[in-house]
Design an enzyme around this catalytic site. Structure first.
Site, PDB file in Angstrom:
ATOM      1  N   HIS A 134      -4.637  37.850  17.224  1.00 25.36           N
ATOM      2  CA  HIS A 134      -6.049  38.219  17.105  1.00 25.36           C
ATOM      3  C   HIS A 134      -6.743  38.111  18.462  1.00 25.36           C
ATOM      4  O   HIS A 134      -7.499  39.011  18.870  1.00 25.36           O
ATOM      5  CB  HIS A 134      -6.734  37.322  16.080  1.00 25.36           C
ATOM      6  CG  HIS A 134      -8.106  37.769  15.716  1.00 25.36           C
ATOM      7  ND1 HIS A 134      -9.071  36.916  15.218  1.00 25.36           N
ATOM      8  CD2 HIS A 134      -8.708  38.988  15.771  1.00 25.36           C
ATOM      9  CE1 HIS A 134     -10.183  37.585  14.990  1.00 25.36           C
ATOM     10  NE2 HIS A 134      -9.992  38.844  15.316  1.00 25.36           N
ATOM     11  N   HIS A 146       3.772  29.545  13.147  1.00 23.98           N
ATOM     12  CA  HIS A 146       3.681  30.939  12.701  1.00 23.98           C
ATOM     13  C   HIS A 146       2.224  31.358  12.518  1.00 23.98           C
ATOM     14  O   HIS A 146       1.821  32.446  12.971  1.00 23.98           O
ATOM     15  CB  HIS A 146       4.439  31.114  11.384  1.00 23.98           C
ATOM     16  CG  HIS A 146       4.282  32.471  10.767  1.00 23.98           C
ATOM     17  ND1 HIS A 146       5.131  33.519  11.043  1.00 23.98           N
ATOM     18  CD2 HIS A 146       3.365  32.950   9.887  1.00 23.98           C
ATOM     19  CE1 HIS A 146       4.748  34.580  10.367  1.00 23.98           C
ATOM     20  NE2 HIS A 146       3.681  34.261   9.653  1.00 23.98           N
ATOM     21  N   GLU A 147       1.436  30.516  11.875  1.00 23.36           N
ATOM     22  CA  GLU A 147       0.024  30.849  11.663  1.00 23.36           C
ATOM     23  C   GLU A 147      -0.748  30.879  12.978  1.00 23.36           C
ATOM     24  O   GLU A 147      -1.656  31.695  13.159  1.00 23.36           O
ATOM     25  CB  GLU A 147      -0.609  29.860  10.682  1.00 23.36           C
ATOM     26  CG  GLU A 147       0.017  29.865   9.290  1.00 23.36           C
ATOM     27  CD  GLU A 147       0.082  31.254   8.665  1.00 23.36           C
ATOM     28  OE1 GLU A 147      -0.791  32.089   8.983  1.00 23.36           O
ATOM     29  OE2 GLU A 147       1.015  31.508   7.884  1.00 23.36           O
ATOM     30  N   HIS A 155      -0.537  34.216  14.534  1.00 24.68           N
ATOM     31  CA  HIS A 155      -1.541  35.193  14.099  1.00 24.68           C
ATOM     32  C   HIS A 155      -2.846  35.024  14.876  1.00 24.68           C
ATOM     33  O   HIS A 155      -3.512  36.005  15.208  1.00 24.68           O
ATOM     34  CB  HIS A 155      -1.805  35.042  12.601  1.00 24.68           C
ATOM     35  CG  HIS A 155      -0.675  35.511  11.740  1.00 24.68           C
ATOM     36  ND1 HIS A 155      -0.087  36.746  11.908  1.00 24.68           N
ATOM     37  CD2 HIS A 155      -0.037  34.921  10.697  1.00 24.68           C
ATOM     38  CE1 HIS A 155       0.885  36.892  11.003  1.00 24.68           C
ATOM     39  NE2 HIS A 155       0.922  35.799  10.267  1.00 24.68           N
TER      40      HIS A 155
END
Length: 227
Positions: free
Chosen positions: A108, A100-101, A104
């Site tokens: 980006h 999940h991280e 991100h």
């Protein structure tokens, strides 16, 4: 002053209860699947590193972060930070949160619009959430609706931040499930468990938005009552 304190609480109390439920839900779900090892045996760090490298993001380091459920991607410094349980763990929860991280980080790198918007409004949203009530209270003290209106506008930025956070988080979770399956980090029958972990985490963001909206409604009611 009692009226000031109680105005709009009918909106805020259910949101607070929902937020408490969401926090308990994510902690309970995370703790449950933290005890269930993924069959492939990859650590959260290994999953994150391999996915990042596969997307030409070798320059993004992975560090450990202090605290429970403190996992996050830092877009300013382009660093992925994982809690000890996720960094070292081989559980369903660990690999799910790690992916999940990474989602991100991919957002980006790809210029995902909601993330760009969220990052751009973060400074004013942070200021607004902490300073709004000073302006509202100041408006009462100095009998100024203008000060109250400034406070409401400041808090509106915090609300917008919470609203735009939802697509950012849901998209990262959707990417995580796809990346875990496509990369062979979890088996097909482990996907539902991974989704439960990520859905529970997403619930906290829904609760945060609901609380922010309820607080905004309360501020508007206070303003209207004052006028």
């Amino acid at each position: 002053m009692i009226g000031f304190q109680t105005t709009g609480m009918i909106y805020l109390i259910p949101a607070i209860i929902f937020a408490m439920y969401a926090q308990n839900k994510v902690k309970g779900t995370f703790s449950k699947y933290l005890r269930i090892a993924s069959r492939k045996g990859y650590t959260g760090r290994e999953v994150a590193r391999m996915i990042l490298d596969d997307h030409n993001l070798q320059s993004i380091p992975i560090e450990t972060s202090q605290g429970y459920l403190s996992d996050h991607y830092d877009p300013r410094n382009r660093i992925l930070r994982l809690s000890k349980e996720v960094y070292q763990g081989t559980s369903i929860a660990a690999v799910s949160v790690a992916a999940h991280e990474v989602g991100h980080a991919l957002q980006h790198a790809n210029g995902y619009t909601p993330l760009t918007i969220r990052n751009s409004i973060f400074p004013i949203a942070s200021f607004g959430s902490s300073m709004a009530w000073f302006f509202v209270i100041g408006g009462f003290i100095f009998d100024s609706l203008n000060l109250i209106d400034v406070g409401i506008l400041l808090y509106l930025a915090a609300v917008l931040f919470q609203v735009v956070t939802l697509p950012v988080e849901f998209n990262a979770s959707s990417q995580a499930i796809h990346l875990l399956g496509a990369g062979g980090f979890i088996t097909q029958d482990e996907k539902p468990h991974s989704k439960k972990v990520l859905n529970a985490a997403a619930l906290t963001y829904v609760a945060a938005m609901a609380t922010a909206l309820a607080q905004l409604m309360r501020l508007i009611l206070i303003r209207n009552r004052r006028s």
